[in-house]
Design a protein around this motif. Structure first.
Motif, PDB file in Angstrom:
ATOM      1  N   SER A  21       0.838  -1.183   0.000  1.00 29.17           N
ATOM      2  CA  SER A  21       0.000   0.000   0.000  1.00 29.17           C
ATOM      3  C   SER A  21       0.882   1.246   0.000  1.00 29.17           C
ATOM      4  O   SER A  21       1.991   1.222   0.540  1.00 29.17           O
ATOM      5  CB  SER A  21      -0.907   0.028   1.230  1.00 29.17           C
ATOM      6  N   MET A  34       0.215   7.223 -10.771  1.00 24.75           N
ATOM      7  CA  MET A  34       0.888   6.531  -9.676  1.00 24.75           C
ATOM      8  C   MET A  34       1.595   5.288 -10.199  1.00 24.75           C
ATOM      9  O   MET A  34       1.115   4.619 -11.127  1.00 24.75           O
ATOM     10  CB  MET A  34      -0.124   6.132  -8.598  1.00 24.75           C
ATOM     11  N   ARG A  53      -3.881   8.659 -13.903  1.00 26.27           N
ATOM     12  CA  ARG A  53      -4.629   9.468 -12.947  1.00 26.27           C
ATOM     13  C   ARG A  53      -6.099   9.549 -13.292  1.00 26.27           C
ATOM     14  O   ARG A  53      -6.937   9.640 -12.400  1.00 26.27           O
ATOM     15  CB  ARG A  53      -4.035  10.881 -12.899  1.00 26.27           C
ATOM     16  N   SER A  71      -3.752  -0.982  -8.389  1.00 18.90           N
ATOM     17  CA  SER A  71      -5.064  -0.347  -8.303  1.00 18.90           C
ATOM     18  C   SER A  71      -4.939   0.906  -7.447  1.00 18.90           C
ATOM     19  O   SER A  71      -3.934   1.099  -6.751  1.00 18.90           O
ATOM     20  CB  SER A  71      -6.097  -1.305  -7.718  1.00 18.90           C
ATOM     21  N   ARG A  72      -5.948   1.744  -7.503  1.00 14.80           N
ATOM     22  CA  ARG A  72      -5.937   2.958  -6.699  1.00 14.80           C
ATOM     23  C   ARG A  72      -7.316   3.232  -6.138  1.00 14.80           C
ATOM     24  O   ARG A  72      -8.330   2.886  -6.761  1.00 14.80           O
ATOM     25  CB  ARG A  72      -5.437   4.143  -7.525  1.00 14.80           C
ATOM     26  N   ASP A  73      -7.327   3.851  -4.972  1.00 16.29           N
ATOM     27  CA  ASP A  73      -8.553   4.275  -4.323  1.00 16.29           C
ATOM     28  C   ASP A  73      -8.432   5.787  -4.124  1.00 16.29           C
ATOM     29  O   ASP A  73      -7.769   6.234  -3.190  1.00 16.29           O
ATOM     30  CB  ASP A  73      -8.723   3.542  -2.986  1.00 16.29           C
ATOM     31  N   ASN A  74      -9.042   6.540  -5.001  1.00 14.44           N
ATOM     32  CA  ASN A  74      -8.898   7.993  -4.946  1.00 14.44           C
ATOM     33  C   ASN A  74      -9.553   8.598  -3.699  1.00 14.44           C
ATOM     34  O   ASN A  74      -9.140   9.660  -3.242  1.00 14.44           O
ATOM     35  CB  ASN A  74      -9.476   8.628  -6.201  1.00 14.44           C
ATOM     36  N   ASN A  77      -6.868   8.146  -1.133  1.00 17.41           N
ATOM     37  CA  ASN A  77      -5.532   8.630  -1.519  1.00 17.41           C
ATOM     38  C   ASN A  77      -4.486   7.520  -1.427  1.00 17.41           C
ATOM     39  O   ASN A  77      -3.360   7.747  -0.938  1.00 17.41           O
ATOM     40  CB  ASN A  77      -5.101   9.808  -0.639  1.00 17.41           C
ATOM     41  N   THR A  78      -4.834   6.356  -1.908  1.00 14.76           N
ATOM     42  CA  THR A  78      -3.962   5.196  -1.749  1.00 14.76           C
ATOM     43  C   THR A  78      -3.857   4.416  -3.054  1.00 14.76           C
ATOM     44  O   THR A  78      -4.842   4.278  -3.784  1.00 14.76           O
ATOM     45  CB  THR A  78      -4.498   4.270  -0.633  1.00 14.76           C
ATOM     46  N   VAL A  79      -2.660   3.928  -3.298  1.00 14.35           N
ATOM     47  CA  VAL A  79      -2.433   3.034  -4.426  1.00 14.35           C
ATOM     48  C   VAL A  79      -1.924   1.704  -3.877  1.00 14.35           C
ATOM     49  O   VAL A  79      -1.220   1.675  -2.865  1.00 14.35           O
ATOM     50  CB  VAL A  79      -1.446   3.644  -5.446  1.00 14.35           C
ATOM     51  N   TYR A  80      -2.307   0.634  -4.528  1.00 15.15           N
ATOM     52  CA  TYR A  80      -1.966  -0.710  -4.066  1.00 15.15           C
ATOM     53  C   TYR A  80      -1.204  -1.480  -5.139  1.00 15.15           C
ATOM     54  O   TYR A  80      -1.348  -1.214  -6.328  1.00 15.15           O
ATOM     55  CB  TYR A  80      -3.238  -1.492  -3.713  1.00 15.15           C
ATOM     56  N   CYS A  96       7.080   3.599  -4.110  1.00 18.35           N
ATOM     57  CA  CYS A  96       5.877   4.214  -4.667  1.00 18.35           C
ATOM     58  C   CYS A  96       6.275   5.536  -5.332  1.00 18.35           C
ATOM     59  O   CYS A  96       7.138   6.255  -4.824  1.00 18.35           O
ATOM     60  CB  CYS A  96       4.882   4.450  -3.540  1.00 18.35           C
TER      61      CYS A  96
END
Length: 121
Positions: A21, A34, A53, A71-74, A77-80, A96
């Motif tokens: 993460s 990202m 983005r 993947s990302r969760d906007n 504010n997190t990218v996995y 990252c």
């Protein structure tokens, strides 16, 4: 200025899985492409995966295709980076990266401190 904090690294046996993460401290997370990169001692940092983005288009380095998923969760504010079927050659420090729109100068690159991933055979 964007601060990135990675987590989720560790020691895993070959064939196992890890989920990295990266939490970003910015209100404009959606405006950054990202990515994940990795580096082993004595070698250059190499690209692993990225996610755009806006459209969420993903790209992968050939050796991780089919095994890793970014993947990302906007909202968070997190990218996995989901890493499956890990191999000893995946052992590295994983970083990252956040990159601003490359069509708008200047382009800004931000990096996290890295998280160690070790895959034992």
């Amino acid at each position: 200025q964007v601060q990135l904090v990675e987590s989720g690294g560790g020691l895993v046996q070959a064939g196992g899985s890890l989920r990295l993460s990266c939490a970003a401290s910015t209100r404009t997370f959606r405006s950054y492409d990202m990515g994940w990169y990795r580096q082993v001692p004595g070698k250059e940092r190499e690209f692993v995966a990225s996610i755009s983005r806006s459209s969420g288009v993903t790209y992968y380095e050939d050796s991780v295709k089919g095994r890793f998923s970014i993947s990302r969760d906007n909202a968070q504010n997190t990218v996995y980076l989901q890493m499956n079927s890990l191999k000893p050659e995946d052992t590295a420090i994983y970083y990252c990266n956040a990159r601003s729109d490359v069509q708008i100068e200047p382009v800004y690159d931000y990096w996290g401190q890295g998280t160690q991933v070790t895959v034992s055979s």
